[in-house]
Write a protein that holds these residues in place. Structure first.
Motif, mmCIF file in Angstrom:
data_model
loop_
_atom_site.group_PDB
_atom_site.id
_atom_site.type_symbol
_atom_site.label_atom_id
_atom_site.label_comp_id
_atom_site.label_asym_id
_atom_site.label_seq_id
_atom_site.Cartn_x
_atom_site.Cartn_y
_atom_site.Cartn_z
ATOM 1 N N TYR A 1 -71.255 88.228 -17.218
ATOM 2 C CA TYR A 1 -70.080 87.686 -16.532
ATOM 3 C C TYR A 1 -70.343 86.262 -16.053
ATOM 4 C CZ TYR A 1 -67.460 92.070 -16.094
ATOM 5 O OH TYR A 1 -66.731 93.196 -16.339
ATOM 6 N N SER B 1 -64.739 87.259 -13.698
ATOM 7 C CA SER B 1 -65.265 88.297 -14.590
ATOM 8 C C SER B 1 -64.925 88.017 -16.054
ATOM 9 C CB SER B 1 -64.732 89.670 -14.188
ATOM 10 O OG SER B 1 -63.315 89.678 -14.246
ATOM 11 N N GLY C 1 -62.310 91.264 -17.422
ATOM 12 C CA GLY C 1 -62.091 92.570 -16.826
ATOM 13 C C GLY C 1 -63.353 93.363 -16.604
ATOM 14 N N SER C 2 -63.151 94.648 -16.397
ATOM 15 C CA SER C 2 -64.231 95.582 -16.112
ATOM 16 C C SER C 2 -65.144 95.728 -17.328
ATOM 17 C CB SER C 2 -63.625 96.935 -15.745
ATOM 18 O OG SER C 2 -64.612 97.922 -15.681
ATOM 19 N N SER C 3 -66.443 95.854 -17.083
ATOM 20 C CA SER C 3 -67.404 95.935 -18.189
ATOM 21 C C SER C 3 -67.188 97.157 -19.077
ATOM 22 C CB SER C 3 -68.834 95.939 -17.652
ATOM 23 O OG SER C 3 -69.045 97.067 -16.827
ATOM 24 N N ASN C 4 -66.561 98.197 -18.554
ATOM 25 C CA ASN C 4 -66.292 99.365 -19.394
ATOM 26 C C ASN C 4 -64.916 99.304 -20.041
ATOM 27 O OD1 ASN C 4 -64.791 99.806 -17.117
ATOM 28 N ND2 ASN C 4 -65.450 101.910 -16.810
#
Length: 191
Positions: A121, A105, A69-72
């Motif tokens: 990633y 990702s 998923g999203s890095s944050n």
């Protein structure tokens, strides 16, 4: 105008390709591999490696986790291994579950006795997105240690038609992600 759009697009792609990713050290280690641009196939065995940068902090590896998923907002795809071992080994041979979904990702989190370090990633080419519940793979509650060699060998007996469909879906996903990134970058470069 067309030339400036093409030039902006080329500049964006060239700068993205030229960037190198440096993994910060946390928990006394720094994950070296997998790294950005790596593509691993589900059902194969790959080696996760790290450097111990502070032996006083990194005595044992507590857990290795596949994140996505999203890095944050990374979520746990599944726990790869939760058996403690000496951090100074610097590596872990991971039999990637053949049912792992295709995604661009993924990140491997290596947790030591004092913290965690993440890989950049990377991509796994596997089952078509939406066809597998990754949370049911890897180490499950109550498992002492999950070995995926049994499931990997059983899954490798799938028909070639199924594999071709999965690879086609993975190629489409990667192409879509690339086009989306280029389009987003072009829009930013134009404004």
């Amino acid at each position: 105008m067309k030339f400036s759009v093409a030039a902006a697009l080329f500049t964006f792609v060239a700068s993205a390709c030229a960037q190198t990713t440096s993994t910060p050290s946390t928990g006394g280690i720094s994950v070296v591999h997998p790294t950005s641009g790596i593509e691993w196939k589900a059902g194969t065995t790959q080696t996760v490696t790290w450097n111990v940068v502070d032996a006083a902090q990194a005595k044992t590896i507590e857990k290795i986790t596949l994140r996505a998923g999203s890095s944050n907002n990374l979520t746990t795809a599944y726990i790869i291994d939760n058996t403690q071992f000496d951090a100074s080994t610097g590596k872990y041979d991971w039999a990637i579950d053949a049912k792992t979904e295709t995604a661009v990702s993924y990140s491997v989190e290596v947790t030591t006795n004092s913290g965690s370090s993440y890989s950049p990633y990377f991509t796994i080419i596997g089952a078509a997105p939406g066809t597998t519940d990754n949370s049911k793979l890897g180490v499950q509650p109550g498992d002492e240690k999950k070995t995926s060699s049994t499931s990997a060998s059983a899954d490798s007996a799938q028909s070639s038609t199924s594999t071709e469909k999965d690879e086609s879906a993975a190629s489409s996903l990667k192409f879509g992600a690339l086009v989306g990134t280029i389009v987003a970058g072009t829009a930013v470069a134009l404004f």
